[in-house]
Design an enzyme around this catalytic site. Sequence first.
Site, PDB file in Angstrom:
ATOM      1  N   ASP A   1       0.872  -1.176   0.000  1.00  0.00           N
ATOM      2  CA  ASP A   1       0.000   0.000   0.000  1.00  0.00           C
ATOM      3  C   ASP A   1       0.910   1.227   0.000  1.00  0.00           C
ATOM      4  OD1 ASP A   1      -1.601   2.143   0.559  1.00  0.00           O
ATOM      5  OD2 ASP A   1      -2.534   1.273   2.351  1.00  0.00           O
ATOM      6  N   VAL A   2       0.909   1.969  -1.104  1.00  0.00           N
ATOM      7  CA  VAL A   2       1.875   3.079  -1.227  1.00  0.00           C
ATOM      8  C   VAL A   2       1.565   4.251  -0.290  1.00  0.00           C
ATOM      9  CG1 VAL A   2       2.635   2.567  -3.577  1.00  0.00           C
ATOM     10  CG2 VAL A   2       0.668   4.085  -3.221  1.00  0.00           C
TER      11      VAL A   2
ATOM     12  N   TYR B   1      -8.991  15.372  -9.784  1.00  0.00           N
ATOM     13  CA  TYR B   1      -7.967  14.427 -10.260  1.00  0.00           C
ATOM     14  C   TYR B   1      -6.735  15.184 -10.769  1.00  0.00           C
ATOM     15  CZ  TYR B   1      -5.652  11.185 -13.502  1.00  0.00           C
ATOM     16  OH  TYR B   1      -4.720  10.426 -14.180  1.00  0.00           O
TER      17      TYR B   1
ATOM     18  N   ALA C   1      -2.141   4.830  -8.524  1.00  0.00           N
ATOM     19  CA  ALA C   1      -2.796   6.141  -8.617  1.00  0.00           C
ATOM     20  C   ALA C   1      -4.285   6.009  -8.370  1.00  0.00           C
ATOM     21  CB  ALA C   1      -2.569   6.737 -10.010  1.00  0.00           C
ATOM     22  N   TYR C   2      -4.878   7.137  -8.007  1.00  0.00           N
ATOM     23  CA  TYR C   2      -6.340   7.249  -7.954  1.00  0.00           C
ATOM     24  C   TYR C   2      -6.755   7.804  -9.316  1.00  0.00           C
ATOM     25  CZ  TYR C   2     -10.991   8.375  -6.214  1.00  0.00           C
ATOM     26  OH  TYR C   2     -12.353   8.420  -6.027  1.00  0.00           O
ATOM     27  N   THR C   3      -7.332   6.958 -10.161  1.00  0.00           N
ATOM     28  CA  THR C   3      -7.567   7.347 -11.553  1.00  0.00           C
ATOM     29  C   THR C   3      -9.048   7.512 -11.913  1.00  0.00           C
ATOM     30  OG1 THR C   3      -7.432   5.025 -12.195  1.00  0.00           O
ATOM     31  CG2 THR C   3      -5.421   6.316 -12.414  1.00  0.00           C
TER      32      THR C   3
END
Length: 267
Positions: free
Chosen positions: A26-27, A115, A50-52
């Site tokens: 988990d980054v 984003y 990333a949250y994409t």
Amino acid sequence: MLGQDVVRAARFVNHEVTALDRDALDVTNERAVRRAIARERPAAVVNCAAYTAVDAAEDERDAATRLNAEAAGIVAAAAAEVGSCVVYPSTDYVFDGTGDRPYVESDEPSPRTVYGQTKLAGEAECAASNPRHFLVRTSWLFGTGGRNFVETMLDIGARDGSVLVVRDQVGCPTWTGHLAAGIVRLLDTDGYGLHHMSAQGQCSWYDFAVAIFEAAGVECSVLSTTTAEFDRPAPRPAYSVLGTQWQDAIHLPDWEVGLRGYLEDRA
Ligand SMILES: NC(=O)c1ccc[n+]([C@@H]2O[C@H](COP(=O)([O-])OP(=O)(O)OC[C@H]3O[C@@H](n4cnc5c(N)ncnc54)[C@H](OP(=O)(O)O)[C@@H]3O)[C@@H](O)[C@H]2O)c1
């Protein structure tokens, strides 16, 4: 999508690769990131997490910030601790899309979405945390590692035989297979800093859809619509073609070549 192709591209040129998915690392967990990078002591870290979800991010600023911005700093700093360079992929959505010529690295970003704002913040976090950073802005990705526009079109085509696509958003559809190879080549350079790296050429989503059905040999009638008629929570840039100012830039192949590569890859 991109992570899986970076692994393939790096192994293809005989790099030793440790690939960690979300279950393995988990980054956003700083201790875990530092431990993993200290254990592997890699020459390079490519942070493809990333949250994409562009629309969902409008209501989830904190989650998007944690992953796109804070974790970018965590990963970059942990890489710096072991003398490793870091790649942070970023996006054309850092621009507002009101331009009419390709955006280059010196153009002022002005993101209109959560984003885009969190990715721009991630660029800054990454750069501040590791002097040996490559910030790689790209656009309109498609690849076999995840759901993407090509699959959506082919699904709708098979089901309905017709599809409605916006004609007034123009960009560079980029196959992750080509981008991943470009990123791996970049790692062999010391050209640290900000890079724009998308496929050559440009098209609208409408043009892209037409090309997808043609290349896949699928009969589907493609009808065009406008952004105004196709309301979404996060505004899309009308024009987000990326160009580069690097003299020795790594140029990716044309988007149509990428589309054919993708269709072969998924076959
Ligand atoms: N897609 C595009 O059109 C596009 C365009 C321009 C730039 N980019 C940028 O290119 C990069 C790659 O995009 P992509 O489309 O390949 O993304 P993607 O397919 O959405 O992959 C993102 C990955 O991050 C993982 N992840 C989520 N939270 C995590 C966490 N806390 N720790 C570790 N991993 C986590 C996800 O795992 P789960 O699947 O398990 O959630 C997923 O595997 C991103 O930086 C993106 O901003 C994308």
